[in-house]
Structures are given as C-alpha cells and as structure tokens.
Design an enzyme around this catalytic site. Structure first.
Site, PDB file in Angstrom:
ATOM      1  N   PHE A  23       0.812  -1.212   0.000  1.00  0.00           N
ATOM      2  CA  PHE A  23       0.000   0.000   0.000  1.00  0.00           C
ATOM      3  C   PHE A  23       0.850   1.268   0.000  1.00  0.00           C
ATOM      4  O   PHE A  23       0.376   2.341   0.347  1.00  0.00           O
ATOM      5  CB  PHE A  23      -0.917  -0.007   1.229  1.00  0.00           C
ATOM      6  CG  PHE A  23      -1.636  -1.317   1.430  1.00  0.00           C
ATOM      7  CD1 PHE A  23      -2.769  -1.634   0.695  1.00  0.00           C
ATOM      8  CD2 PHE A  23      -1.128  -2.263   2.313  1.00  0.00           C
ATOM      9  CE1 PHE A  23      -3.419  -2.850   0.862  1.00  0.00           C
ATOM     10  CE2 PHE A  23      -1.778  -3.485   2.486  1.00  0.00           C
ATOM     11  CZ  PHE A  23      -2.915  -3.780   1.756  1.00  0.00           C
ATOM     12  N   GLY A  49       6.878  -3.651   9.957  1.00  0.00           N
ATOM     13  CA  GLY A  49       5.723  -3.851   9.096  1.00  0.00           C
ATOM     14  C   GLY A  49       6.134  -4.035   7.651  1.00  0.00           C
ATOM     15  O   GLY A  49       5.961  -3.146   6.821  1.00  0.00           O
ATOM     16  N   SER A  55       7.892  -1.899   0.678  1.00  0.00           N
ATOM     17  CA  SER A  55       8.784  -0.903   1.290  1.00  0.00           C
ATOM     18  C   SER A  55      10.180  -1.480   1.491  1.00  0.00           C
ATOM     19  O   SER A  55      11.183  -0.758   1.408  1.00  0.00           O
ATOM     20  CB  SER A  55       8.213  -0.425   2.629  1.00  0.00           C
ATOM     21  OG  SER A  55       8.069  -1.499   3.545  1.00  0.00           O
ATOM     22  N   GLY A  78      -0.185 -10.657   9.655  1.00  0.00           N
ATOM     23  CA  GLY A  78      -1.124  -9.634   9.219  1.00  0.00           C
ATOM     24  C   GLY A  78      -1.590  -8.747  10.354  1.00  0.00           C
ATOM     25  O   GLY A  78      -1.671  -9.173  11.505  1.00  0.00           O
ATOM     26  N   SER A 127       6.781  -6.796  17.112  1.00  0.00           N
ATOM     27  CA  SER A 127       7.645  -5.656  17.383  1.00  0.00           C
ATOM     28  C   SER A 127       8.184  -5.703  18.808  1.00  0.00           C
ATOM     29  O   SER A 127       9.388  -5.505  19.047  1.00  0.00           O
ATOM     30  CB  SER A 127       6.859  -4.362  17.149  1.00  0.00           C
ATOM     31  OG  SER A 127       7.689  -3.238  17.184  1.00  0.00           O
ATOM     32  N   HIS A 147      -2.136  -0.659  12.809  1.00  0.00           N
ATOM     33  CA  HIS A 147      -2.668   0.693  12.896  1.00  0.00           C
ATOM     34  C   HIS A 147      -3.646   0.895  14.046  1.00  0.00           C
ATOM     35  O   HIS A 147      -4.321   1.927  14.119  1.00  0.00           O
ATOM     36  CB  HIS A 147      -3.337   1.084  11.574  1.00  0.00           C
ATOM     37  CG  HIS A 147      -2.331   1.448  10.505  1.00  0.00           C
ATOM     38  ND1 HIS A 147      -1.008   1.100  10.588  1.00  0.00           N
ATOM     39  CD2 HIS A 147      -2.456   2.135   9.342  1.00  0.00           C
ATOM     40  CE1 HIS A 147      -0.369   1.538   9.515  1.00  0.00           C
ATOM     41  NE2 HIS A 147      -1.217   2.180   8.748  1.00  0.00           N
ATOM     42  N   HIS A 172       4.477   6.047   8.446  1.00  0.00           N
ATOM     43  CA  HIS A 172       3.585   5.974   7.292  1.00  0.00           C
ATOM     44  C   HIS A 172       2.120   6.095   7.714  1.00  0.00           C
ATOM     45  O   HIS A 172       1.756   5.790   8.842  1.00  0.00           O
ATOM     46  CB  HIS A 172       3.791   4.638   6.562  1.00  0.00           C
ATOM     47  CG  HIS A 172       3.135   4.580   5.220  1.00  0.00           C
ATOM     48  ND1 HIS A 172       2.388   3.506   4.786  1.00  0.00           N
ATOM     49  CD2 HIS A 172       3.101   5.493   4.200  1.00  0.00           C
ATOM     50  CE1 HIS A 172       1.948   3.742   3.571  1.00  0.00           C
ATOM     51  NE2 HIS A 172       2.360   4.941   3.191  1.00  0.00           N
TER      52      HIS A 172
END
Length: 214
Positions: A23, A49, A55, A78, A127, A147, A172
């Site tokens: 994305f 991520g 990225s 995910g 993380s 998010h 981001h």
C-alpha cells in the site's frame, strides 16, 4: 534541510515494484529509498511492518547500494485489517493449514527476486519481542506496522529510542483529518514531535520524515 528527491524520476529498482502486494505510494517509496541511502552513514536501517516487501525493496535497495543492512521486523500474521472478513484481507496470503495469515513466503520470494537476501535481515517476530533485547543503534526507523493505537504506540516506544542523533524516524499513513484514515500513526507522529527529541524534516503524501535532534 530537505531530503532531495524527484518524484518524476523513476528509481532503478531490481524488479517491477508494482508486482509486490502493498500500500506504499511510489513517491513515498522514492523518499524512503533516498532517506535510507542518506541514513546509511549513521547505522543500519530498520522497518516495522514489511508485509510482502514493497517498502523493503525500496529501503533494501538503497542499503545494498550503500553497503548497509536493513532489518525487516514483521510477524507476518497480518495486521487487524488483514484478517478474514476485514477490509484488506487477501485470500492469497491465508494459510489454509494453520488457518492464519502468513505473508512470509511471499515476502521471502520477493527478497530473492530483488536479490536482496544478502542485505535484508528478516526478523519474524512481533515488534515488542524483536525489541526486547535490541541494543544496536539505528540510522533510520520506518514504522508501518499495525494501525491500532496499541500497536502503533508499541512500535514507537520500542524503536524510536534506538534512532541515533541525526538519524531518522519515518512514519507511514499519517492522516491529520480522521475522515481520511486511521489516527494511530498520526498520534505517534504528534508524540514524537512533542517529545522535543525529533523535528519534522519533510512530509511526502502520508509519510512523515523526522530527524532525531537529541
């Protein structure tokens, strides 16, 4: 100081970036590429991520060019929005055997296709677990993980403290207007600025680029 980049000038990436699920806007990707190249004098780079590696290819390609290393942190199960029944669920990334999301096979295939396996180090863990005993100073941290507010706060608290003075924190999906998108990345962006440890260098679409000043 602004980071020099020209959105109109395409980067020479090792494969068709549009073939990778993800994305990230091309202008944001180009900014990450140039940021990773600039940060390489300060220490290794790290992203939170990776998903399927869009990225990662931008960041990893710059690290390869500069002889640097990119740590790619993702549990590959995910985020909330990728789960079955959610808006960004991708059936192709659902493992029928485990009945869980699993983007790691796709990610690894993309790293091999991009010839980045020698400079990208996948860290397949959450993380918080990856950061538990982390002691390596970092020239760049790119946050693009879960998010939810809890996930974003965890990413920020775990990794921003490892950015060296003069190094960069990139976040981001920053949407100041709640009507445009979720607010968790915007909240950690505001927290970073309020800490007086980071200053804003540049905004590229939804990508906020900050520099550590102390």
């Amino acid at each position: 100081m602004e980071i020099s980049h020209s959105p109109e000038q395409p980067l020479e990436l090792p494969l068709d970036i549009d073939s990778i699920k993800g994305f990230l806007d091309p202008q944001e990707g180009a900014a990450l590429y140039r940021l990773a190249a600039e940060a390489s004098d300060l220490g290794p780079c790290l992203e939170v991520g990776s998903y399927c590696g869009k990225s990662t290819v931008y960041l990893g390609s710059a690290c390869k060019l500069m002889g640097n290393t990119l740590f790619a942190v993702d549990h590959h199960r995910g985020s909330e929005e990728h789960q079955p029944g959610e808006e960004y669920h991708d059936r192709d990334l659902f493992d029928e055997r485990s009945q869980l999301m699993d983007s790691f096979h796709n990610f690894r295939s993309n790293m091999r296709a991009a010839d980045l396996e020698e400079c990208v180090v996948p860290v397949v863990a959450s993380s918080a677990i990856a950061a538990r005993h982390w002691n390596t100073p970092l020239g760049l941290v790119f946050i693009d993980g879960g998010h939810s507010l809890e996930a974003a706060m965890t990413d920020y608290r775990c990794w921003s403290r490892h950015v060296v003075p003069g190094g960069y924190l990139a976040i981001h999906d920053i949407f100041p207007n709640p009507a445009d998108g979720g607010q968790a990345p915007f909240e950690i962006y505001r927290l970073a600025l309020a800490s007086a440890q980071f200053e804003l260098v540049e905004m590229v679409k939804t990508l906020g680029i900050l520099r550590r000043i102390q």
